[in-house]
Enzyme design. Structure first.
Site, short mmCIF file in Angstrom:
data_model
loop_
_atom_site.label_atom_id
_atom_site.label_comp_id
_atom_site.label_asym_id
_atom_site.label_seq_id
_atom_site.Cartn_x
_atom_site.Cartn_y
_atom_site.Cartn_z
N CYS A 85 0.83 -1.20 0.00
CA CYS A 85 0.00 0.00 0.00
C CYS A 85 0.88 1.26 0.00
O CYS A 85 1.52 1.54 -1.00
CB CYS A 85 -0.98 -0.03 1.17
SG CYS A 85 -2.35 1.14 0.98
N HIS A 202 -3.53 -5.47 1.09
CA HIS A 202 -2.84 -5.71 2.36
C HIS A 202 -2.80 -7.19 2.72
O HIS A 202 -3.78 -7.71 3.28
CB HIS A 202 -3.55 -4.96 3.49
CG HIS A 202 -3.35 -3.49 3.48
ND1 HIS A 202 -2.36 -2.87 4.20
CD2 HIS A 202 -4.02 -2.51 2.83
CE1 HIS A 202 -2.42 -1.56 4.01
NE2 HIS A 202 -3.42 -1.31 3.18
N GLU A 204 -1.07 -8.52 5.13
CA GLU A 204 -0.99 -8.65 6.60
C GLU A 204 -2.37 -8.55 7.24
O GLU A 204 -2.57 -8.99 8.37
CB GLU A 204 -0.04 -7.60 7.18
CG GLU A 204 -0.57 -6.19 7.34
CD GLU A 204 -0.67 -5.40 6.05
OE1 GLU A 204 -1.11 -4.23 6.10
OE2 GLU A 204 -0.32 -5.95 4.97
#
EC number: 6.3.5.3
Length: 224
Positions: A85, A202, A204
């Protein structure tokens, strides 16, 4: 492996990245950008957030932090580097990867889960998947539109450096499935070598079943 998660003023996904890496057995620590990379760094994450408040352009100011010279040297030495990002924007601004990330076609901040099709499974970041596999990851960005000149885009495709494309649930790459207007629905790309990658979604945030799934875990396994 010790992964340095670089924290800039305005980063807000650094802790998430550290925890997600810890869950898969990768030692990770946050590193303040002014302190430089630790000598034992064996991997680097440029995390999401709003470094320097996204002034000028998202990632533009962070790209000029002295630590980015160290990150470039690490990448050239073969150390794996992943930008997510805002980290993808920093990576692009630092010329770690080609192209640029600009304002979404909608001119709005897009925060939603999207489908991605794995384009190249022969990289550390996608080895956990099959080519053509469809995964679901969240996005949260206002400047995630990947843009690149036609000739450079064609070279990117010819070199098999597109990691993911935005698609629908069936894996069809369509305009309707493109959340930000990215060229060729591109969601993630490689640098000149496979050890460097950036992506807007994302991973994560998709590493816990309790939070909606673990489709992003395979990307982080690139460090393992």
């Amino acid at each position: 492996m010790t992964v340095s998660v670089v924290q800039f003023g305005g980063s807000n996904c650094d802790r998430d990245a550290v925890r997600a890496l810890d869950r898969i057995g990768v030692d990770a620590e946050r590193v303040w950008h002014e302190d430089g990379l630790p000598a034992d760094t064996e991997g680097v994450v440029l995390p999401g957030g709003f470094s320097y408040g996204d002034y000028l352009r998202a990632g533009a100011m962070a790209a000029h932090s002295p630590i980015m010279n160290e990150v470039r040297e690490a990448a050239e030495a073969g150390i794996p580097v992943l930008g997510v990002c805002n980290g993808a924007q920093i990576g692009s601004e630092s010329r770690l990867t080609p192209g640029a990330f600009t304002t979404n076609a909608s001119a709005r901040f897009q925060c939603e889960h999207v489908h991605l099709r794995v384009e190249n499974a022969d990289t550390p970041w996608t080895a956990a998947y099959e080519a053509g596999e469809v995964v679901s990851l969240p996005i949260a960005h206002g400047e995630g539109r990947f843009e690149i000149e036609d000739e450079r885009y064609e070279a990117l495709v010819d070199d098999d450096r597109v990691l993911f494309r935005y698609c629908d649930a069936d894996g069809d790459v369509t305009d309707a499935a493109n959340p930000n207007g990215s060229t060729g629905n591109v969601a993630g790309v490689l640098g000149e070598s496979k050890n460097v990658a950036v992506l807007m979604p994302h991973p994560e945030r998709a590493s816990l079943e309790e939070l909606g799934g673990v489709d992003g875990q395979g990307v982080l396994e690139g460090f393992a």
